[in-house]
Scaffold this motif. Structure first.
Motif, mmCIF file in Angstrom:
data_model
loop_
_atom_site.group_PDB
_atom_site.id
_atom_site.type_symbol
_atom_site.label_atom_id
_atom_site.label_comp_id
_atom_site.label_asym_id
_atom_site.label_seq_id
_atom_site.Cartn_x
_atom_site.Cartn_y
_atom_site.Cartn_z
ATOM 1 N N ALA A 75 -60.146 17.582 33.253
ATOM 2 C CA ALA A 75 -60.136 16.115 33.189
ATOM 3 C C ALA A 75 -59.670 15.601 31.838
ATOM 4 O O ALA A 75 -59.082 14.512 31.734
ATOM 5 C CB ALA A 75 -61.527 15.573 33.498
ATOM 6 N N ASP A 76 -59.957 16.360 30.775
ATOM 7 C CA ASP A 76 -59.586 15.904 29.432
ATOM 8 C C ASP A 76 -58.239 16.454 28.987
ATOM 9 O O ASP A 76 -57.858 16.323 27.826
ATOM 10 C CB ASP A 76 -60.659 16.296 28.412
ATOM 11 N N LEU A 77 -57.511 17.099 29.896
ATOM 12 C CA LEU A 77 -56.208 17.675 29.556
ATOM 13 C C LEU A 77 -55.137 17.003 30.407
ATOM 14 O O LEU A 77 -54.658 17.555 31.396
ATOM 15 C CB LEU A 77 -56.215 19.186 29.793
ATOM 16 N N LYS A 78 -54.795 15.795 30.008
ATOM 17 C CA LYS A 78 -53.825 15.011 30.756
ATOM 18 C C LYS A 78 -52.786 14.431 29.805
ATOM 19 O O LYS A 78 -53.068 14.168 28.644
ATOM 20 C CB LYS A 78 -54.518 13.874 31.517
ATOM 21 N N ILE A 79 -51.584 14.249 30.338
ATOM 22 C CA ILE A 79 -50.509 13.595 29.598
ATOM 23 C C ILE A 79 -50.130 12.344 30.376
ATOM 24 O O ILE A 79 -49.930 12.416 31.597
ATOM 25 C CB ILE A 79 -49.281 14.505 29.442
ATOM 26 N N PRO A 80 -50.053 11.185 29.720
ATOM 27 C CA PRO A 80 -49.671 9.966 30.443
ATOM 28 C C PRO A 80 -48.349 10.152 31.180
ATOM 29 O O PRO A 80 -47.388 10.703 30.621
ATOM 30 C CB PRO A 80 -49.551 8.919 29.328
ATOM 31 N N SER A 81 -48.299 9.724 32.420
ATOM 32 C CA SER A 81 -47.061 9.864 33.192
ATOM 33 C C SER A 81 -45.911 9.121 32.541
ATOM 34 O O SER A 81 -44.740 9.495 32.706
ATOM 35 C CB SER A 81 -47.277 9.347 34.619
ATOM 36 N N ALA A 82 -46.234 8.072 31.768
ATOM 37 C CA ALA A 82 -45.198 7.305 31.073
ATOM 38 C C ALA A 82 -44.439 8.170 30.079
ATOM 39 O O ALA A 82 -43.248 7.941 29.836
ATOM 40 C CB ALA A 82 -45.812 6.103 30.356
ATOM 41 N N VAL A 83 -45.094 9.177 29.504
ATOM 42 C CA VAL A 83 -44.420 10.069 28.537
ATOM 43 C C VAL A 83 -43.342 10.878 29.249
ATOM 44 O O VAL A 83 -42.211 11.005 28.754
ATOM 45 C CB VAL A 83 -45.439 10.996 27.851
ATOM 46 N N PHE A 84 -43.668 11.422 30.409
ATOM 47 C CA PHE A 84 -42.683 12.181 31.181
ATOM 48 C C PHE A 84 -41.551 11.267 31.657
ATOM 49 O O PHE A 84 -40.367 11.603 31.525
ATOM 50 C CB PHE A 84 -43.354 12.849 32.380
ATOM 51 N N ALA A 85 -41.915 10.110 32.211
ATOM 52 C CA ALA A 85 -40.906 9.198 32.751
ATOM 53 C C ALA A 85 -39.974 8.688 31.651
ATOM 54 O O ALA A 85 -38.748 8.650 31.825
ATOM 55 C CB ALA A 85 -41.587 8.019 33.454
ATOM 56 N N ALA A 86 -40.552 8.308 30.516
ATOM 57 C CA ALA A 86 -39.738 7.788 29.420
ATOM 58 C C ALA A 86 -38.832 8.868 28.846
ATOM 59 O O ALA A 86 -37.683 8.597 28.471
ATOM 60 C CB ALA A 86 -40.643 7.219 28.318
ATOM 61 N N SER A 87 -39.321 10.101 28.776
ATOM 62 C CA SER A 87 -38.499 11.207 28.257
ATOM 63 C C SER A 87 -37.306 11.471 29.171
ATOM 64 O O SER A 87 -36.179 11.678 28.698
ATOM 65 C CB SER A 87 -39.345 12.472 28.118
ATOM 66 N N LEU A 88 -37.550 11.465 30.478
ATOM 67 C CA LEU A 88 -36.454 11.660 31.430
ATOM 68 C C LEU A 88 -35.463 10.498 31.360
ATOM 69 O O LEU A 88 -34.241 10.707 31.383
ATOM 70 C CB LEU A 88 -37.008 11.789 32.843
ATOM 71 N N PHE A 89 -35.978 9.288 31.250
ATOM 72 C CA PHE A 89 -35.108 8.109 31.198
ATOM 73 C C PHE A 89 -34.216 8.137 29.961
ATOM 74 O O PHE A 89 -32.998 7.928 30.047
ATOM 75 C CB PHE A 89 -35.966 6.841 31.198
ATOM 76 N N ILE A 90 -34.801 8.418 28.806
ATOM 77 C CA ILE A 90 -34.011 8.394 27.581
ATOM 78 C C ILE A 90 -33.052 9.588 27.537
ATOM 79 O O ILE A 90 -31.986 9.518 26.898
ATOM 80 C CB ILE A 90 -34.931 8.353 26.340
ATOM 81 N N ALA A 91 -33.401 10.688 28.221
ATOM 82 C CA ALA A 91 -32.471 11.814 28.325
ATOM 83 C C ALA A 91 -31.240 11.417 29.137
ATOM 84 O O ALA A 91 -30.108 11.778 28.786
ATOM 85 C CB ALA A 91 -33.172 13.012 28.965
ATOM 86 N N VAL A 92 -31.454 10.662 30.222
ATOM 87 C CA VAL A 92 -30.334 10.180 31.037
ATOM 88 C C VAL A 92 -29.445 9.247 30.201
ATOM 89 O O VAL A 92 -28.204 9.332 30.255
ATOM 90 C CB VAL A 92 -30.843 9.455 32.300
ATOM 91 N N VAL A 93 -30.072 8.373 29.435
ATOM 92 C CA VAL A 93 -29.310 7.478 28.542
ATOM 93 C C VAL A 93 -28.483 8.307 27.561
ATOM 94 O O VAL A 93 -27.302 8.033 27.317
ATOM 95 C CB VAL A 93 -30.257 6.529 27.789
ATOM 96 N N GLY A 94 -29.104 9.336 26.992
ATOM 97 C CA GLY A 94 -28.398 10.188 26.036
ATOM 98 C C GLY A 94 -27.236 10.929 26.667
ATOM 99 O O GLY A 94 -26.165 11.052 26.059
#
Length: 336
Positions: A75-94
Motif C-alpha cells: 500500500a505504501d509503494l505506489k507511484i502516481p499514475s500522473a508520473v507515468f502518463a506525463a513521462s510518456l507524453f513528454i517522450a512523445v513530444v520529444g
C-alpha cells in the motif's frame, strides 16, 4: 515498507539494464534509417548518428518500475499514475521534435503540461514551505520543473554526458532509499532509471553509436525532477540541490550569459562549459570522466547531508559542493 528493499532496487537496476540494452540494440537499425542526427556547426559529433535510444531507456524504466511495484502490491509503494502518463507524453513530444523540429512556444507549452500534470494532481499535503500559499508554491515548482526538464535536454550534447550525470544521482537515491531517507517508490524509479542508463551506456560510449534524442532527455529530466522533488518534500533540501548541482551551474550560468549578450537563448549553441572544454582541447573522455567524478563527490555530500540535522553543516556541504563545481567549470573554460 518504510525503507526500500535493497533486493527490489537491485532487481530494478539489473532488469532495466538488460531490457534497455536489448531494446537499444534491436531499435538501432530502424533509427539508423529514420532518425539520423546529422552533424552541424553546433554538434559535438562528426558523423551522422541515429538518435532515439531514449525510447528504450524510458520504456525500460517505466516497465520495470511499474512491474516491480505492481508485483509487490504494498500500500505504501505506489507511484502516481500522473508520473507515468506525463513521462510518456513528454517522450512523445520529444520524439516528434527529434523527427521534425517543433517551434519553441508550442514545445514549452507541451512540456509545461507534462510538468503541471504531476504537480497539480499531487496531494495538497505535500508541501515544501507550508507557510507559503499552495498555488504560489506549485506555480514556482512548475517554473523550476520546466527549467530542469530543459536543462537536462541542453546538457545532453556529448557522448556519455547524461550517463555521467544520471547514474551518480540515481545511485545516490538508491542508497538513500535503503537508508530510509527517500521514499521507497521513488527509489524504485531511480533504480530502474539507473539500470536503463547503464544498459544504454555501451551504445553511447565515445564515439557513440546512438544518441538518446529528446525522446530520452526530456522524460529523463522529468523523472529526475520528480525524484528530486520527493527529497524536497521530505525537507532534504541540501541533498536535492547537491545531486544536480553541476547541471544546475553549467546550464544556468550559460543561460544567464547568453541573456546578457542578448543571444536567442532558445537556439542551439556550443557555449555550455562542457562544450567549451572540448573546444579548448579536452577529450570527450576527459570531460565526462571529470563530470562523473565530480558527481560522485556531490552524491557523497548529498547522502551525508541527510544524516545530519545541522543547517550549518548542510550549508557547508553546499558551499563545498559549489566550490568543487566552480573549479571544474573554470577548468573547462580555460584553454589547455
Amino acid at each position: 515498507m518504510i525503507t526500500s528493499d535493497l533486493s527490489l532496487t537491485l532487481l530494478a537496476i539489473v532488469a532495466a539494464a538488460v531490457l534497455s540494452a536489448v531494446l537499444t540494440w534491436a531499435m538501432r537499425p530502424l533509427l539508423l534509417r529514420h532518425a539520423l542526427a546529422r552533424p552541424n556547426v553546433r554538434s559535438s559529433h562528426r558523423i551522422p548518428t541515429p538518435q532515439g535510444a531514449g525510447i528504450a531507456v524510458i520504456a525500460a524504466t517505466l516497465v520495470v518500475a511499474g512491474a516491480i511495484i505492481a508485483w509487490v502490491g504494498a500500500a505504501d509503494l505506489k507511484i502516481p499514475s500522473a508520473v507515468f502518463a506525463a513521462s510518456l507524453f513528454i517522450a512523445v513530444v520529444g520524439f516528434a521534435d527529434d523527427l521534425k523540429s517543433i517551434p519553441v512556444l508550442p514545445r514549452l507549452l507541451l512540456q509545461a503540461a507534462a510538468v503541471s500534470a504531476i504537480l497539480f494532481t499531487a496531494s495538497g499535503d505535500l508541501r515544501i514551505v507550508p507557510a507559503c500559499p499552495l498555488w504560489i508554491e506549485r506555480g514556482l515548482l512548475l517554473l523550476a520543473g520546466l527549467w530542469f526538464v530543459n536543462l537536462v535536454n541542453f546538457m545532453d550534447g556529448l557522448d556519455w554526458m547524461t550517463i555521467a550525470e544520471v547514474v551518480p544521482i540515481t545511485g545516490a537515491m538508491v542508497v538513500l532509499g535503503s537508508l530510509g531517507e527517500f521514499p521507497a517508490s521513488a527509489a524504485i524509479v531511480a533504480a530502474a532509471l539507473c539500470g536503463a542508463m547503464t544498459g544504454f551506456a555501451p551504445f553511447n560510449r565515445p564515439v557513440a553509436k546512438i544518441f538518446l534524442g529528446d525522446v530520452g532527455s526530456l522524460p529523463i529530466g522529468l523523472l529526475l525532477g520528480w525524484c528530486l522533488l520527493q527529497l524536497a518534500y521530505h525537507q532534504q533540501f541540501a541533498a536535492a540541490l547537491l545531486l544536480p548541482l553541476y547541471y544546475l551551474f553549467d546550464a544556468t550560468a550559460t543561460l544567464l550569459r547568453r541573456l546578457a549578450r542578448r543571444e536567442p537563448f532558445w537556439a542551439a549553441h556550443r557555449s555550455h562549459f562542457y562544450q567549451r572544454a572540448t573546444d579548448n582541447g579536452f577529450t570527450v573522455w576527459r570531460v565526462v570522466s571529470e563530470v562523473f567524478t565530480l558527481n560522485i563527490g556531490l552524491a557523497v555530500l548529498a547522502i551525508a547531508s541527510t544524516m545530519t540535522h545541522s543547517s550549518t553543516t548542510n550549508i557547508l556541504f553546499l558551499a563545498f559542493g559549489s566550490i568543487a563545481v566552480a573549479f571544474v567549470l573554470l577548468r573547462f573554460s580555460r584553454q589547455r
